[in-house]
Design a protein around this motif. Structure first.
Motif, PDB file in Angstrom:
ATOM      1  N   ARG A   1       2.586  14.338  16.747  1.00 17.22           N
ATOM      2  CA  ARG A   1       3.333  14.022  15.536  1.00 17.22           C
ATOM      3  C   ARG A   1       4.380  12.934  15.794  1.00 17.22           C
ATOM      4  N   LEU A   2       5.023  12.975  16.964  1.00 12.99           N
ATOM      5  CA  LEU A   2       6.017  11.953  17.306  1.00 12.99           C
ATOM      6  C   LEU A   2       5.367  10.584  17.498  1.00 12.99           C
ATOM      7  N   LYS A   3       4.201  10.551  18.120  1.00 11.62           N
ATOM      8  CA  LYS A   3       3.490   9.280  18.292  1.00 11.62           C
ATOM      9  C   LYS A   3       3.089   8.694  16.947  1.00 11.62           C
ATOM     10  N   LYS A   4       2.698   9.552  16.025  1.00 13.07           N
ATOM     11  CA  LYS A   4       2.367   9.098  14.670  1.00 13.07           C
ATOM     12  C   LYS A   4       3.620   8.541  13.977  1.00 13.07           C
ATOM     13  N   ALA A   5       4.758   9.230  14.152  1.00 14.25           N
ATOM     14  CA  ALA A   5       6.019   8.757  13.562  1.00 14.25           C
ATOM     15  C   ALA A   5       6.405   7.405  14.156  1.00 14.25           C
TER      16      ALA A   5
ATOM     17  N   GLY B   1       6.634   0.010   9.048  1.00 10.30           N
ATOM     18  CA  GLY B   1       7.978  -0.311   8.575  1.00 10.30           C
ATOM     19  C   GLY B   1       8.648   0.788   7.768  1.00 10.30           C
ATOM     20  N   LEU B   2       8.212   2.039   7.946  1.00  5.50           N
ATOM     21  CA  LEU B   2       8.836   3.136   7.209  1.00  5.50           C
ATOM     22  C   LEU B   2      10.214   3.459   7.776  1.00  5.50           C
ATOM     23  N   ARG B   3      11.064   4.006   6.926  1.00  5.04           N
ATOM     24  CA  ARG B   3      12.350   4.498   7.386  1.00  5.04           C
ATOM     25  C   ARG B   3      12.133   5.795   8.154  1.00  5.04           C
ATOM     26  N   VAL B   4      13.111   6.170   8.944  1.00  5.26           N
ATOM     27  CA  VAL B   4      13.009   7.365   9.779  1.00  5.26           C
ATOM     28  C   VAL B   4      12.756   8.608   8.924  1.00  5.26           C
ATOM     29  N   SER B   5      13.464   8.733   7.814  1.00  6.16           N
ATOM     30  CA  SER B   5      13.288   9.916   6.966  1.00  6.16           C
ATOM     31  C   SER B   5      11.884   9.971   6.378  1.00  6.16           C
ATOM     32  N   GLU B   6      11.347   8.831   5.978  1.00  6.23           N
ATOM     33  CA  GLU B   6       9.985   8.804   5.428  1.00  6.23           C
ATOM     34  C   GLU B   6       8.962   9.189   6.495  1.00  6.23           C
ATOM     35  N   ALA B   7       9.122   8.651   7.692  1.00  6.20           N
ATOM     36  CA  ALA B   7       8.210   8.984   8.792  1.00  6.20           C
ATOM     37  C   ALA B   7       8.327  10.459   9.158  1.00  6.20           C
ATOM     38  N   ALA B   8       9.537  10.994   9.102  1.00  2.22           N
ATOM     39  CA  ALA B   8       9.742  12.414   9.427  1.00  2.22           C
ATOM     40  C   ALA B   8       8.950  13.295   8.475  1.00  2.22           C
TER      41      ALA B   8
END
Length: 104
Positions: free
Chosen positions: A57-61, A69-76
């Motif tokens: 999941r972290l590698k995908k984030a 180019g997603l923001r951290v919250s969106e990737a989370a």
């Protein structure tokens, strides 16, 4: 409800439920018990099933933040983390840098 360490009680419970569900789905898919699944994954990857799933999941984030180019919250949220702060904590441990420092 938040404890003094800043962790919300509901977040940790739902995270534990998600981990258990993911392990059950894997064990059902491969038609083996949870204990066998744990031993097999540990022997193949030298990692527990929970840590393996979190690493994926972290590698995908990382990919979503860097390449999309997603923001951290969106990737989370897209990778199954209920709390962007928890993603940031895990991300630092896995990659040694803040996710917000990743250049797209």
């Amino acid at each position: 409800m938040t404890c003094t360490c800043g962790i919300k009680a509901g977040d940790t419970e739902s995270e534990e439920m998600r981990k258990t569900t993911e392990k059950l789905l894997l064990s059902t898919h491969f038609a083996i018990s949870l204990a066998q699944l744990h031993r097999k994954i540990k022997s193949l990857t030298n990692s527990t099933p929970n840590n393996l799933i979190k690493s994926i999941r972290l590698k995908k984030a990382y990919y979503l933040i860097r390449d999309k180019g997603l923001r951290v919250s969106e990737a989370a949220y897209q990778t199954g983390f209920n709390d962007p702060n928890y993603l940031t904590t895990c991300f630092k441990k896995e990659f040694g840098e803040n996710p917000s420092q990743i250049k797209s």
